[in-house]
Design a protein around this motif. Structure first.
Motif, PDB file in Angstrom:
ATOM      1  N   GLY A  70       0.821  -1.218   0.000  1.00 21.95           N
ATOM      2  CA  GLY A  70       0.000   0.000   0.000  1.00 21.95           C
ATOM      3  C   GLY A  70       0.851   1.262   0.000  1.00 21.95           C
ATOM      4  N   TYR A  71       2.022   1.201   0.633  1.00 20.09           N
ATOM      5  CA  TYR A  71       2.884   2.385   0.669  1.00 20.09           C
ATOM      6  C   TYR A  71       3.432   2.716  -0.715  1.00 20.09           C
ATOM      7  CZ  TYR A  71       2.646   1.710   5.698  1.00 20.09           C
ATOM      8  OH  TYR A  71       2.187   1.567   6.972  1.00 20.09           O
ATOM      9  N   SER A  72       3.579   1.691  -1.561  1.00 20.73           N
ATOM     10  CA  SER A  72       4.053   1.952  -2.936  1.00 20.73           C
ATOM     11  C   SER A  72       3.010   2.753  -3.713  1.00 20.73           C
ATOM     12  CB  SER A  72       4.344   0.634  -3.654  1.00 20.73           C
ATOM     13  OG  SER A  72       5.428   0.012  -3.046  1.00 20.73           O
TER      14      SER A  72
ATOM     15  N   THR B  16       5.200  16.093  10.053  1.00 18.38           N
ATOM     16  CA  THR B  16       6.315  16.332  10.987  1.00 18.38           C
ATOM     17  C   THR B  16       6.224  15.348  12.155  1.00 18.38           C
ATOM     18  OG1 THR B  16       6.365  18.665  10.395  1.00 18.38           O
ATOM     19  CG2 THR B  16       7.381  18.072  12.487  1.00 18.38           C
ATOM     20  N   LEU B  17       5.023  15.233  12.733  1.00 19.71           N
ATOM     21  CA  LEU B  17       4.834  14.308  13.867  1.00 19.71           C
ATOM     22  C   LEU B  17       5.048  12.859  13.429  1.00 19.71           C
ATOM     23  CD1 LEU B  17       1.687  15.980  15.477  1.00 19.71           C
ATOM     24  CD2 LEU B  17       3.967  15.853  16.488  1.00 19.71           C
ATOM     25  N   ALA B  18       4.562  12.549  12.209  1.00 18.85           N
ATOM     26  CA  ALA B  18       4.726  11.182  11.687  1.00 18.85           C
ATOM     27  C   ALA B  18       6.205  10.835  11.545  1.00 18.85           C
ATOM     28  CB  ALA B  18       4.019  11.053  10.335  1.00 18.85           C
ATOM     29  N   THR B  19       7.006  11.818  11.083  1.00 19.91           N
ATOM     30  CA  THR B  19       8.444  11.559  10.921  1.00 19.91           C
ATOM     31  C   THR B  19       9.118  11.450  12.279  1.00 19.91           C
ATOM     32  OG1 THR B  19       8.294  12.888   8.915  1.00 19.91           O
ATOM     33  CG2 THR B  19      10.492  12.316   9.646  1.00 19.91           C
ATOM     34  N   PHE B  20       8.729  12.308  13.215  1.00 23.66           N
ATOM     35  CA  PHE B  20       9.312  12.227  14.568  1.00 23.66           C
ATOM     36  C   PHE B  20       8.988  10.899  15.253  1.00 23.66           C
ATOM     37  CE2 PHE B  20       9.791  17.020  15.119  1.00 23.66           C
ATOM     38  CZ  PHE B  20      11.169  16.944  15.135  1.00 23.66           C
ATOM     39  N   SER B  21       7.864  10.285  14.858  1.00 22.21           N
ATOM     40  CA  SER B  21       7.454   9.033  15.525  1.00 22.21           C
ATOM     41  C   SER B  21       8.476   7.924  15.323  1.00 22.21           C
ATOM     42  CB  SER B  21       6.075   8.593  15.008  1.00 22.21           C
ATOM     43  OG  SER B  21       6.180   8.194  13.658  1.00 22.21           O
ATOM     44  N   PHE B  22       9.415   8.110  14.377  1.00 26.07           N
ATOM     45  CA  PHE B  22      10.469   7.104  14.176  1.00 26.07           C
ATOM     46  C   PHE B  22      11.369   7.004  15.408  1.00 26.07           C
ATOM     47  CE2 PHE B  22      14.538   5.589  12.396  1.00 26.07           C
ATOM     48  CZ  PHE B  22      14.095   4.400  11.850  1.00 26.07           C
ATOM     49  N   LEU B  32       4.367   5.932   6.032  1.00 26.81           N
ATOM     50  CA  LEU B  32       3.577   6.772   5.115  1.00 26.81           C
ATOM     51  C   LEU B  32       4.376   8.017   4.702  1.00 26.81           C
ATOM     52  CD1 LEU B  32      -0.135   7.590   5.447  1.00 26.81           C
ATOM     53  CD2 LEU B  32       1.398   9.482   5.159  1.00 26.81           C
ATOM     54  N   ALA B  33       4.956   8.703   5.719  1.00 32.43           N
ATOM     55  CA  ALA B  33       5.728   9.931   5.420  1.00 32.43           C
ATOM     56  C   ALA B  33       6.944   9.587   4.560  1.00 32.43           C
ATOM     57  CB  ALA B  33       6.169  10.585   6.728  1.00 32.43           C
ATOM     58  N   GLU B  34       7.581   8.489   4.878  1.00 25.88           N
ATOM     59  CA  GLU B  34       8.797   8.083   4.161  1.00 25.88           C
ATOM     60  C   GLU B  34       8.498   7.802   2.684  1.00 25.88           C
ATOM     61  OE1 GLU B  34      10.041   4.199   5.275  1.00 25.88           O
ATOM     62  OE2 GLU B  34      12.168   4.646   5.016  1.00 25.88           O
ATOM     63  N   HIS B  35       7.438   7.035   2.431  1.00 22.29           N
ATOM     64  CA  HIS B  35       7.113   6.700   1.038  1.00 22.29           C
ATOM     65  C   HIS B  35       6.576   7.911   0.281  1.00 22.29           C
ATOM     66  CE1 HIS B  35       7.632   2.625   2.497  1.00 22.29           C
ATOM     67  NE2 HIS B  35       7.707   2.243   1.247  1.00 22.29           N
ATOM     68  N   LEU B  36       5.857   8.775   1.012  1.00 19.72           N
ATOM     69  CA  LEU B  36       5.329   9.978   0.363  1.00 19.72           C
ATOM     70  C   LEU B  36       6.462  10.900  -0.074  1.00 19.72           C
ATOM     71  CD1 LEU B  36       2.712  11.496  -0.349  1.00 19.72           C
ATOM     72  CD2 LEU B  36       2.841  12.601   1.875  1.00 19.72           C
ATOM     73  N   VAL B  37       7.460  11.057   0.790  1.00 15.69           N
ATOM     74  CA  VAL B  37       8.562  11.980   0.454  1.00 15.69           C
ATOM     75  C   VAL B  37       9.397  11.426  -0.700  1.00 15.69           C
ATOM     76  CG1 VAL B  37      10.415  11.217   2.024  1.00 15.69           C
ATOM     77  CG2 VAL B  37      10.167  13.615   1.494  1.00 15.69           C
ATOM     78  N   VAL B  38       9.491  10.106  -0.800  1.00 21.54           N
ATOM     79  CA  VAL B  38      10.236   9.515  -1.922  1.00 21.54           C
ATOM     80  C   VAL B  38       9.552   9.883  -3.249  1.00 21.54           C
ATOM     81  CG1 VAL B  38      10.872   7.339  -3.049  1.00 21.54           C
ATOM     82  CG2 VAL B  38      11.285   7.637  -0.622  1.00 21.54           C
TER      83      VAL B  38
END
Lengths: 216, 269
Positions: A70-72, B16-22, B32-38
């Motif tokens: 789903g992330y893709s 921002t919060l989603a990325t900090f959650s790492f 989600l944030a990681e794949h979106l930014v890619v």
């Protein structure tokens, strides 16, 4: 033809670019500028390889419904939306596709995607490094020897320099550390780096370094 | 701030919060944030390269030609060559003709290496050497004190430090005797430099961290409850609390999963 011609091309183009640097003539300058344009154009086409690879890997994950597929979908959606917004504009009320002009760059959706998606995530990812390098330093920095203590002390002074508890002297010392010993070290590194780059470039031009050709 | 801008600001705050959650662990929000930014950064890069490089350097140069004449009637027809070479890069997708992609690659590498030799010597080596070997200002040798970075002594220390650090990197001679002593001074200089650079990098990251917290507090939270905003409506705090509720639900879900896992592992076999 398959293996020898590329080496000949590397040698001729590399040697020519070194040679032309010492020829102060308008025609030489023209060829130099033209060949630099080659770099950006070939690089632009090469970028398409990377984008195609991203699309293929993501599509493959979705098609085979691999773990976290789903992330893709999110990756591909972000990619295609950003590309779509970058070549379209409807700010004046009428929708238009602008492939050869830069109206898409002022598309509000393109700007918002940049300001509210790209910048927050990238800035937060870089700020996360503060935690990781601090914890790495806690484990790695030990005053076991003179040189390790110098490293530790220099880092601590620079990190504490804006702390009002220590007074003005720490800022003076930190500025000196940054502008004198740090500058000397950086100069030595940059000089070494420059010499290393020249040596590597010469090895490539002379065909000693061939790793960039890959296998086959 | 209008409600649409606030929604975008909320998206930025959520990401921002989603990325900090790492910092807690790898979790669905971070993924989600990681794949979106890619995806978004790849799309952004494509557009910037297209409008900034491909259009002005290739298409505009051939724009006055006709495609059915293969742009040979344009004023700069030689720009077809890098275009063709670029297309040849795509033969990499073919197993049979993939070897052709080595030609443009070879030209790219050759030109880049050829450009690098004089430029690196000029910009990195020569300029740094010239800047290091400045006249020592003996009339202002001590300056405003030992820690004055603009005194004559500072220039002398920079020269000694840079030369000794370069000697440390010279491995063709054994580091013994006077040479070894100078090399030791070089490693001291390098270690102080690395320490200072490390401290500077940490502070830069901390600045970014503070900036993100200010974004969450000033740009987002304050805007959510700013009754003096002429566009203010109940939607502002509603959106804010919805994001907060989402985070709370995730925390409870994680806590329950943790307790369930703990009970399973501590249960008698």
């Amino acid at each position: 033809m398959r293996r020898q011609l590329p080496f000949v091309l590397v040698f001729l183009s590399g040697f020519f670019m070194i040679f032309q640097y010492f020829v102060p003539h308008q025609k030489s300058e023209f060829v130099y500028e033209f060949l630099l344009d080659w770099l950006t154009i070939i690089g632009g086409f090469a970028m398409a390889l990377g984008i195609w690879s991203l699309i293929r890997v993501s599509y493959d994950r979705i098609k085979r419904q691999r773990e976290n597929w789903g992330y893709s979908v999110i990756t591909l959606t972000g990619l295609f939306l950003m590309m779509f917004f970058g070549i379209t504009n409807w700010e004046d009320g009428s929708f238009g596709v602008y492939i050869y002009t830069a109206e898409g760059l002022s598309n509000s959706m393109f700007v918002h995607f940049f300001d509210f998606i790209l910048i927050p995530i990238q800035a937060t990812m870089f700020s996360l490094l503060a935690f990781f390098i601090a914890s790495a330093a806690y484990r790695a920095f030990r005053a076991r020897s003179v040189i390790a203590s110098l490293l530790l002390l220099a880092a601590l002074i620079v990190m504490m320099r804006f702390n009002p508890i220590f007074g003005a002297w720490i800022e003076t010392v930190a500025n000196w550390l940054m502008n004198v010993p740090n500058l000397a070290a950086q100069r030595a590194i940059v000089i070494g780096l420059g010499l290393g780059m020249v040596a590597t470039a010469l090895k490539i031009i002379l065909g000693i370094e061939r790793g960039y050709m890959g296998q086959g | 701030m209008d409600f649409t801008t606030f929604l975008w600001t909320t998206l930025g705050a959520f990401l921002t919060l989603a990325t900090f959650s790492f910092l807690y662990k790898d979790n669905p929000f971070y993924k989600l944030a990681e794949h979106l930014v890619v995806g978004v950064s790849a799309g952004y890069f494509v557009i910037i390269v297209w409008h900034g490089t491909m259009v002005p350097n290739l298409f505009q140069k051939l724009a006055d030609g006709d495609w059915y004449l293969l742009w040979l009637n344009s004023t700069q027809p030689w720009y077809i060559v890098p275009g063709i070479l670029g297309i040849l890069m795509w033969t990499r997708f073919s197993k049979k003709y993939g070897w052709i992609s080595r030609w443009p690659m070879a030209l790219y590498i050759g030109i880049a290496a050829g450009v690098a030799v004089p430029l690196e010597m000029s910009n990195k080596v020569n300029k740094q050497l010239v800047a290091t070997m400045v006249d020592i200002d003996w009339s202002n040798f001590m300056g405003a004190g030992f820690f004055d970075p603009f005194s004559g002594m500072a220039s002398l220390l920079i020269f000694i430090g840079a030369v000794s650090a370069l000697i440390y990197f010279f491995f063709s001679k054994a580091h013994t005797g006077v040479f070894g002593g100078v090399a030791k001074l070089g490693i001291w200089t390098l270690m102080i430099g690395f320490g200072a650079s490390f401290g500077f990098t940490v502070m830069a990251r901390i600045s970014l961290f503070i900036n993100r917290l200010q974004y969450l507090d000033k740009n987002w939270r304050e805007a959510a409850f700013d009754a003096s905003n002429p566009n203010y409506s109940f939607g502002f705090p509603l959106v804010f609390w919805l994001v907060m509720a989402l985070i709370l639900v995730y925390i409870i879900w994680e806590l329950m999963a943790h307790l369930k896992h703990k009970n399973q592992t501590s249960a008698p076999q």
